[in-house]
Design an enzyme around this catalytic site. Sequence first.
Site, PDB file in Angstrom:
ATOM      1  N   ASP A 198      -9.978   2.826   1.649  1.00  0.00           N
ATOM      2  CA  ASP A 198     -10.163   2.363   3.029  1.00  0.00           C
ATOM      3  C   ASP A 198     -10.793   3.459   3.896  1.00  0.00           C
ATOM      4  O   ASP A 198     -11.701   3.196   4.695  1.00  0.00           O
ATOM      5  CB  ASP A 198      -8.819   1.966   3.659  1.00  0.00           C
ATOM      6  CG  ASP A 198      -8.382   0.561   3.251  1.00  0.00           C
ATOM      7  OD1 ASP A 198      -9.243  -0.238   2.845  1.00  0.00           O
ATOM      8  OD2 ASP A 198      -7.172   0.275   3.327  1.00  0.00           O
ATOM      9  N   LYS A 222       0.805  -1.222   0.000  1.00  0.00           N
ATOM     10  CA  LYS A 222       0.000   0.000   0.000  1.00  0.00           C
ATOM     11  C   LYS A 222       0.845   1.281   0.000  1.00  0.00           C
ATOM     12  O   LYS A 222       0.482   2.253  -0.648  1.00  0.00           O
ATOM     13  CB  LYS A 222      -0.969   0.000   1.178  1.00  0.00           C
ATOM     14  CG  LYS A 222      -2.102  -1.012   0.999  1.00  0.00           C
ATOM     15  CD  LYS A 222      -3.152  -0.873   2.071  1.00  0.00           C
ATOM     16  CE  LYS A 222      -4.211  -1.948   1.959  1.00  0.00           C
ATOM     17  NZ  LYS A 222      -5.251  -1.846   2.966  1.00  0.00           N
TER      18      LYS A 222
HETATM   19  P1  NAP Z   1      -0.335  -2.294  10.657  1.00  0.00           P
HETATM   20  O1  NAP Z   1      -0.008  -1.135   9.772  1.00  0.00           O
HETATM   21  O2  NAP Z   1       0.666  -3.369  10.848  1.00  0.00           O
HETATM   22  O3  NAP Z   1      -0.712  -1.659  12.110  1.00  0.00           O
HETATM   23  C1  NAP Z   1      -0.914  -2.469  13.224  1.00  0.00           C
HETATM   24  C2  NAP Z   1      -1.391  -1.645  14.407  1.00  0.00           C
HETATM   25  O4  NAP Z   1      -1.719  -2.541  15.464  1.00  0.00           O
HETATM   26  C3  NAP Z   1      -0.341  -0.690  14.975  1.00  0.00           C
HETATM   27  O5  NAP Z   1      -0.991   0.441  15.487  1.00  0.00           O
HETATM   28  C4  NAP Z   1       0.274  -1.515  16.099  1.00  0.00           C
HETATM   29  O6  NAP Z   1       0.838  -0.733  17.152  1.00  0.00           O
HETATM   30  C5  NAP Z   1      -0.943  -2.235  16.628  1.00  0.00           C
HETATM   31  N1  NAP Z   1      -0.614  -3.475  17.304  1.00  0.00           N
HETATM   32  C6  NAP Z   1      -0.134  -4.622  16.742  1.00  0.00           C
HETATM   33  N2  NAP Z   1       0.048  -5.566  17.693  1.00  0.00           N
HETATM   34  C7  NAP Z   1      -0.315  -4.998  18.872  1.00  0.00           C
HETATM   35  C8  NAP Z   1      -0.355  -5.457  20.212  1.00  0.00           C
HETATM   36  N3  NAP Z   1       0.015  -6.708  20.542  1.00  0.00           N
HETATM   37  N4  NAP Z   1      -0.783  -4.620  21.177  1.00  0.00           N
HETATM   38  C9  NAP Z   1      -1.194  -3.363  20.859  1.00  0.00           C
HETATM   39  N5  NAP Z   1      -1.170  -2.860  19.607  1.00  0.00           N
HETATM   40  C10 NAP Z   1      -0.746  -3.677  18.625  1.00  0.00           C
HETATM   41  O7  NAP Z   1      -1.677  -3.032  10.178  1.00  0.00           O
HETATM   42  P2  NAP Z   1      -2.897  -2.404   9.347  1.00  0.00           P
HETATM   43  O8  NAP Z   1      -2.688  -2.619   7.903  1.00  0.00           O
HETATM   44  O9  NAP Z   1      -3.133  -1.029   9.864  1.00  0.00           O
HETATM   45  O10 NAP Z   1      -4.101  -3.394   9.775  1.00  0.00           O
HETATM   46  C11 NAP Z   1      -4.598  -3.403  11.106  1.00  0.00           C
HETATM   47  C12 NAP Z   1      -5.859  -4.236  11.203  1.00  0.00           C
HETATM   48  O11 NAP Z   1      -6.905  -3.636  10.446  1.00  0.00           O
HETATM   49  C13 NAP Z   1      -5.720  -5.660  10.649  1.00  0.00           C
HETATM   50  O12 NAP Z   1      -6.430  -6.514  11.490  1.00  0.00           O
HETATM   51  C14 NAP Z   1      -6.363  -5.569   9.277  1.00  0.00           C
HETATM   52  O13 NAP Z   1      -6.877  -6.826   8.849  1.00  0.00           O
HETATM   53  C15 NAP Z   1      -7.500  -4.591   9.586  1.00  0.00           C
HETATM   54  N6  NAP Z   1      -7.995  -3.904   8.374  1.00  0.00           N
HETATM   55  C16 NAP Z   1      -9.285  -4.135   8.029  1.00  0.00           C
HETATM   56  C17 NAP Z   1      -9.814  -3.512   6.921  1.00  0.00           C
HETATM   57  C18 NAP Z   1     -11.248  -3.755   6.545  1.00  0.00           C
HETATM   58  O14 NAP Z   1     -11.631  -3.481   5.401  1.00  0.00           O
HETATM   59  N7  NAP Z   1     -12.067  -4.239   7.466  1.00  0.00           N
HETATM   60  C19 NAP Z   1      -9.021  -2.659   6.133  1.00  0.00           C
HETATM   61  C20 NAP Z   1      -7.693  -2.436   6.523  1.00  0.00           C
HETATM   62  C21 NAP Z   1      -7.189  -3.080   7.654  1.00  0.00           C
HETATM   63  P3  NAP Z   1       2.394  -0.265  17.104  1.00  0.00           P
HETATM   64  O15 NAP Z   1       2.428   0.940  16.227  1.00  0.00           O
HETATM   65  O16 NAP Z   1       2.729   0.021  18.513  1.00  0.00           O
HETATM   66  O17 NAP Z   1       3.172  -1.420  16.540  1.00  0.00           O
END
Ligand code: NAP
Length: 311
Positions: A126, A90
């Site tokens: 998104d 992305k």
């Molecule tokens: P990402 O960029 O890797 O971000 C992950 C986020 O989660 C960061 O803020 C991270 O905090 C936090 N995190 C991870 N492990 C953690 C833990 N053990 N404790 C507390 N915080 C934690 O991922 P992303 O692309 O944003 O996706 C995040 C989620 O959204 C996923 O589950 C994805 O499937 C979902 N999503 C859904 C849609 C939809 O259409 N429904 C669209 C996009 C994403 P740190 O910064 O501290 O590491």
Amino acid sequence: MATPKDVYTFSDLKKWSSAGKDLDPPAKLAVFGDPVEHSLSPQMHNPALEAAGVGCQYVRLHIKPDELVEALRTLGKAGFIGTNVTIPHKTGVFDEVDDMTEVARRTGVVNTVLVDGDKLLGHNTDAPGLKRAIREEFSVDLTDMRVMILGAGGGAGRAASVQCAMDQCERLVLVNRTVEKAGALAKELHDMTGDSDRLEGPAERLKAIPLDAKELERELDQIDLIINCTNIGMSPVDPELIPQRLIQPHHLVYDMVYSPPRTRLMAAAESSGARAANGLSMLLWQGALAFEFWFNREAPIEAMRKGLLAE
Ligand code: NAP
């Protein structure tokens, strides 16, 4: 007539005139990812393309990071209309498109590409997809909400935060395990929200806090909508994201996670008398907005919903 493969590769794309030649209708849309086999996008887009009578189909393309630039530049020559991109591309695609929409520029993330002659146009669906999902699930608009974003430091959290700021939501509390990332985002968003005086009451309109129970407790009285943008909830062994006792009956809780369909956070919210929804509606609406970007016409949303729910 050939049945499409579950996943095509970069080598297939480079010789698409032979790799895709037996597909009827021809494949002209795709999702790029690494891995990509889990993507539900074909199940959502193919029924939409059929319902709209567009005469093309949507496939998965396994594109590795070092193949991304060439794969994007090959799309037009191979006869593709556009593509969606998922993890890990992305932000990579953001640097490669020739022009982009305002929301893509503000979020710094492109998840949808349109081939326009020899140019590539980028969009982020998104962020507006979340806005539509919130309206559909809770019959409210972000603009009227005091919002808490859990995981504001990640890609999805950033998109959600930017959309809330663009919509001038009443209050925005950015929460992240690594609080520095939420702090940096709050500074960036300040110009978008700073001048408005819509919020009534003593609370700060835009702030960043760590993911800490005491800090959350101080804010949650003055929050209407809690959005989980972290990965927590996808695995049954994941920890509790916020203590259940902090969730109040007036809260609306939106979990971007949709697998499992009822996450631990949703269960906690419902036990506290709050309303909760999972991220399937966001997946649906970001797909519908991609369809609209490619074809400049309304997406057949019910066909897309049916395709997703069948999965
Ligand atoms: P990402 O960029 O890797 O971000 C992950 C986020 O989660 C960061 O803020 C991270 O905090 C936090 N995190 C991870 N492990 C953690 C833990 N053990 N404790 C507390 N915080 C934690 O991922 P992303 O692309 O944003 O996706 C995040 C989620 O959204 C996923 O589950 C994805 O499937 C979902 N999503 C859904 C849609 C939809 O259409 N429904 C669209 C996009 C994403 P740190 O910064 O501290 O590491």
